[in-house]
Design an enzyme around this catalytic site. Structure first.
Site, PDB file in Angstrom:
ATOM      1  N   ASP A 142       0.786  -1.194  -0.090  1.00  0.00           N
ATOM      2  CA  ASP A 142       0.005  -0.048   0.051  1.00  0.00           C
ATOM      3  C   ASP A 142       0.990   1.285   0.038  1.00  0.00           C
ATOM      4  O   ASP A 142       1.943   0.944   0.304  1.00  0.00           O
ATOM      5  CB  ASP A 142      -0.855   0.035   1.108  1.00  0.00           C
ATOM      6  CG  ASP A 142      -1.807  -0.840   1.182  1.00  0.00           C
ATOM      7  OD1 ASP A 142      -2.352  -1.575   0.080  1.00  0.00           O
ATOM      8  OD2 ASP A 142      -2.768  -1.076   2.261  1.00  0.00           O
ATOM      9  N   ARG A 152      -1.003  -0.663  -8.761  1.00  0.00           N
ATOM     10  CA  ARG A 152      -2.238  -0.491  -8.467  1.00  0.00           C
ATOM     11  C   ARG A 152      -2.454   1.252  -8.211  1.00  0.00           C
ATOM     12  O   ARG A 152      -1.825   1.651  -7.598  1.00  0.00           O
ATOM     13  CB  ARG A 152      -2.694  -0.793  -6.998  1.00  0.00           C
ATOM     14  CG  ARG A 152      -4.011  -0.416  -6.422  1.00  0.00           C
ATOM     15  CD  ARG A 152      -4.077  -0.535  -4.931  1.00  0.00           C
ATOM     16  NE  ARG A 152      -4.200  -1.779  -4.410  1.00  0.00           N
ATOM     17  CZ  ARG A 152      -3.928  -2.003  -3.177  1.00  0.00           C
ATOM     18  NH1 ARG A 152      -3.301  -1.394  -2.296  1.00  0.00           N
ATOM     19  NH2 ARG A 152      -3.850  -3.211  -2.935  1.00  0.00           N
TER      20      ARG A 152
HETATM   21  C1  LIG Z   1      -8.485  -1.524  -3.827  1.00  0.00           C
HETATM   22  C2  LIG Z   1      -8.147  -0.168  -3.100  1.00  0.00           C
HETATM   23  C3  LIG Z   1      -6.892  -0.132  -2.636  1.00  0.00           C
HETATM   24  C4  LIG Z   1      -6.530   1.135  -2.373  1.00  0.00           C
HETATM   25  N1  LIG Z   1      -5.179   1.483  -1.553  1.00  0.00           N
HETATM   26  C5  LIG Z   1      -4.815   2.831  -1.342  1.00  0.00           C
HETATM   27  C6  LIG Z   1      -3.458   2.962  -1.073  1.00  0.00           C
HETATM   28  O1  LIG Z   1      -2.733   2.013  -0.857  1.00  0.00           O
HETATM   29  N2  LIG Z   1      -3.054   4.145  -0.553  1.00  0.00           N
HETATM   30  C7  LIG Z   1      -4.138   5.195  -0.741  1.00  0.00           C
HETATM   31  O2  LIG Z   1      -3.725   6.372  -0.498  1.00  0.00           O
HETATM   32  N3  LIG Z   1      -5.414   5.020  -0.974  1.00  0.00           N
HETATM   33  C8  LIG Z   1      -5.690   3.727  -1.300  1.00  0.00           C
HETATM   34  N4  LIG Z   1      -7.133   3.421  -1.830  1.00  0.00           N
HETATM   35  C9  LIG Z   1      -8.018   4.585  -1.699  1.00  0.00           C
HETATM   36  C10 LIG Z   1      -8.274   5.597  -2.740  1.00  0.00           C
HETATM   37  O3  LIG Z   1      -7.206   6.424  -2.676  1.00  0.00           O
HETATM   38  C11 LIG Z   1      -9.319   6.327  -2.604  1.00  0.00           C
HETATM   39  O4  LIG Z   1      -9.497   7.252  -1.524  1.00  0.00           O
HETATM   40  C12 LIG Z   1     -10.704   5.720  -2.636  1.00  0.00           C
HETATM   41  O5  LIG Z   1     -10.697   4.612  -3.330  1.00  0.00           O
HETATM   42  C13 LIG Z   1     -11.664   6.703  -3.251  1.00  0.00           C
HETATM   43  O6  LIG Z   1     -11.478   7.217  -4.689  1.00  0.00           O
HETATM   44  P1  LIG Z   1     -12.289   6.680  -5.793  1.00  0.00           P
HETATM   45  O7  LIG Z   1     -11.276   6.113  -6.970  1.00  0.00           O
HETATM   46  O8  LIG Z   1     -13.161   5.522  -5.321  1.00  0.00           O
HETATM   47  O9  LIG Z   1     -13.065   8.077  -6.460  1.00  0.00           O
HETATM   48  P2  LIG Z   1     -14.077   8.943  -5.699  1.00  0.00           P
HETATM   49  O10 LIG Z   1     -14.277  10.115  -6.679  1.00  0.00           O
HETATM   50  O11 LIG Z   1     -13.654   9.194  -4.388  1.00  0.00           O
HETATM   51  O12 LIG Z   1     -15.397   8.099  -5.527  1.00  0.00           O
HETATM   52  C14 LIG Z   1     -16.147   7.875  -6.547  1.00  0.00           C
HETATM   53  C15 LIG Z   1     -17.445   7.014  -6.053  1.00  0.00           C
HETATM   54  O13 LIG Z   1     -17.146   5.967  -5.806  1.00  0.00           O
HETATM   55  C16 LIG Z   1     -17.906   5.838  -4.345  1.00  0.00           C
HETATM   56  N5  LIG Z   1     -17.163   5.709  -3.120  1.00  0.00           N
HETATM   57  C17 LIG Z   1     -15.811   6.162  -2.864  1.00  0.00           C
HETATM   58  N6  LIG Z   1     -15.463   6.189  -1.843  1.00  0.00           N
HETATM   59  C18 LIG Z   1     -16.216   5.608  -1.166  1.00  0.00           C
HETATM   60  C19 LIG Z   1     -16.604   5.375   0.284  1.00  0.00           C
HETATM   61  N7  LIG Z   1     -15.538   5.540   1.070  1.00  0.00           N
HETATM   62  N8  LIG Z   1     -18.044   4.882   0.785  1.00  0.00           N
HETATM   63  C20 LIG Z   1     -18.872   4.790   0.136  1.00  0.00           C
HETATM   64  N9  LIG Z   1     -18.744   4.993  -1.298  1.00  0.00           N
HETATM   65  C21 LIG Z   1     -17.643   5.651  -1.941  1.00  0.00           C
HETATM   66  C22 LIG Z   1     -19.215   6.928  -4.579  1.00  0.00           C
HETATM   67  O14 LIG Z   1     -20.214   6.448  -5.361  1.00  0.00           O
HETATM   68  C23 LIG Z   1     -18.018   7.934  -5.150  1.00  0.00           C
HETATM   69  O15 LIG Z   1     -19.249   8.812  -5.552  1.00  0.00           O
HETATM   70  C24 LIG Z   1      -7.346   2.238  -2.400  1.00  0.00           C
HETATM   71  C25 LIG Z   1      -8.644   1.995  -2.994  1.00  0.00           C
HETATM   72  C26 LIG Z   1      -8.941   0.934  -3.546  1.00  0.00           C
HETATM   73  C27 LIG Z   1     -10.111   0.890  -4.110  1.00  0.00           C
END
Ligand SMILES: Cc1cc2nc3c(=O)[nH]c(=O)nc-3n(C[C@H](O)[C@H](O)[C@H](O)COP(=O)(O)OP(=O)(O)OC[C@H]3O[C@@H](n4cnc5c(N)ncnc54)[C@H](O)[C@@H]3O)c2cc1C
Length: 305
Positions: free
Chosen positions: A132, A182
């Site tokens: 991560d 990722r």
């Molecule tokens: C498999 C995976 C691994 C990850 N690993 C890391 C990492 O190592 N380091 C790091 O900094 N971040 C990590 N993240 C988190 C990432 O950085 C984002 O903060 C997170 O994925 C939300 O961004 P989004 O791309 O979904 O887009 P966004 O624009 O935030 O969300 C798009 C849509 O997704 C849905 N959504 C998003 N988040 C949520 C929530 N919490 N609850 C409910 N609905 C939601 C909503 O419908 C929203 O409108 C990871 C995410 C995933 C999916």
């Protein structure tokens, strides 16, 4: 605003102890974390694998300050791989590891040793590990450790955050053959000096990152719940001539579960990030920060009591 307050709260030891002691918090946490014990994790893996979804398992923990805790995290991963192997659940699954949970902040050499031990045990069971990415101050150290892990375990993956201004350059260095990367938007509160702070800029950077990865020689892992990004990823994959084994989607446990299953049914490779363990506070607060509606749900569960 709410977002930055919650992200600051995610790192507050005082709030951590207050929130984790509230009896009602547990019910809300369950949406994002299947449980605290290894059996909870195994049950989640069996269920998700049964519906055609792969998993990456995260033993919750971060910002470790003591050797004892770092050792315990390494041992927890070893126990996890052994249990997955014993239950026939290791194949094609992955583990996600935070280097800060392995001692990165106080002893980088220890974190490397422990990460090597985790990768070795994963490899013994036919699994991979993905590192991560945490806040921007750790990126150089994490990429340095990644290089050493990949020297022995080339399939070790890494998360890269589109919101960081440095990421275009980092990605270009990470697109070699077989490189598992990722791409995430980024979940930490970062200053404007190192990160894009406007959503539109982060989204643009995310699209740039997807293009670099899809056009490269590695294995892109598109980690987002954003419907627009998912559509663009599919178009870029087709344009780059990648078949469906040549990239994968990743989403978090409990978020857009219907979409996870829909994509898998369509033939996409979809991996669900499954966190488990007692140290869920930081992870949970970052999920609240990502979506104000989650905070509303959390607060309403107290008011309706
Ligand atoms: C498999 C995976 C691994 C990850 N690993 C890391 C990492 O190592 N380091 C790091 O900094 N971040 C990590 N993240 C988190 C990432 O950085 C984002 O903060 C997170 O994925 C939300 O961004 P989004 O791309 O979904 O887009 P966004 O624009 O935030 O969300 C798009 C849509 O997704 C849905 N959504 C998003 N988040 C949520 C929530 N919490 N609850 C409910 N609905 C939601 C909503 O419908 C929203 O409108 C990871 C995410 C995933 C999916």
């Amino acid at each position: 605003m709410a977002n930055s307050v919650l992200l600051a709260a995610a790192r507050s030891p005082r709030l951590r102890s207050a929130v984790t002691r509230l009896p009602l918090t547990r019910g809300v946490v369950d949406r994002f974390v299947p449980g605290e014990g290894l059996p909870d994790a195994l049950a989640a893996v069996a269920e998700l694998n049964g519906t055609g979804l792969l998993v990456t398992l995260d033993h919750l923990g971060e910002d470790t300050t003591e050797r004892r805790q770092a050792d315990a995290t390494r041992d927890a991963y070893r126990a996890l791989f052994a249990a997955l192997g014993a239950h026939g659940l290791a194949t094609r699954n992955d583990a996600s590891v935070k280097l800060s949970a392995l001692g990165q902040a106080f002893d980088e050499a220890l974190a490397l040793d422990h990460a090597l031990a985790v990768c070795a045990e994963a490899d013994r069971h036919g699994m991979t590990v993905t590192v991560d990415m945490e806040d921007h101050t750790t990126v150089d150290s994490t990429l340095g450790i990644l290089g050493k892990l990949r020297a022995e375990f080339p399939r070790t993956g890494v998360a890269v955050q589109a919101m960081l201004r440095r990421t275009d350059g980092d990605l270009r260095d990470l697109t070699g053959a077989g490189s598992r990367v990722r791409l995430v938007k980024g979940a930490y509160a970062e200053p404007a000096s190192v990160a894009f702070t406007a959503k539109a800029d982060v989204d643009r950077a995310y699209v740039r990152g997807m293009r670099t990865l899809m056009d490269g020689a590695g294995h892109p892992m598109i980690a987002t719940h954003d419907a627009r990004m998912l559509d663009i990823a599919q178009a870029l994959a087709r344009h780059a001539g990648r078949d469906r084994d040549g990239y994968e989607f990743q989403m978090l446990y409990g978020i857009r579960a219907t979409e996870q299953r829909r994509l898998a049914a369509e033939g996409e490779t979809v991996r669900v990030y499954v966190p488990y363990g007692a140290d869920w506070y930081g992870y949970f607060m970052r999920r609240l920060a990502e979506r104000p509606a989650n905070l509303g749900f959390f607060l309403r569960s107290f008011l309706s009591r």
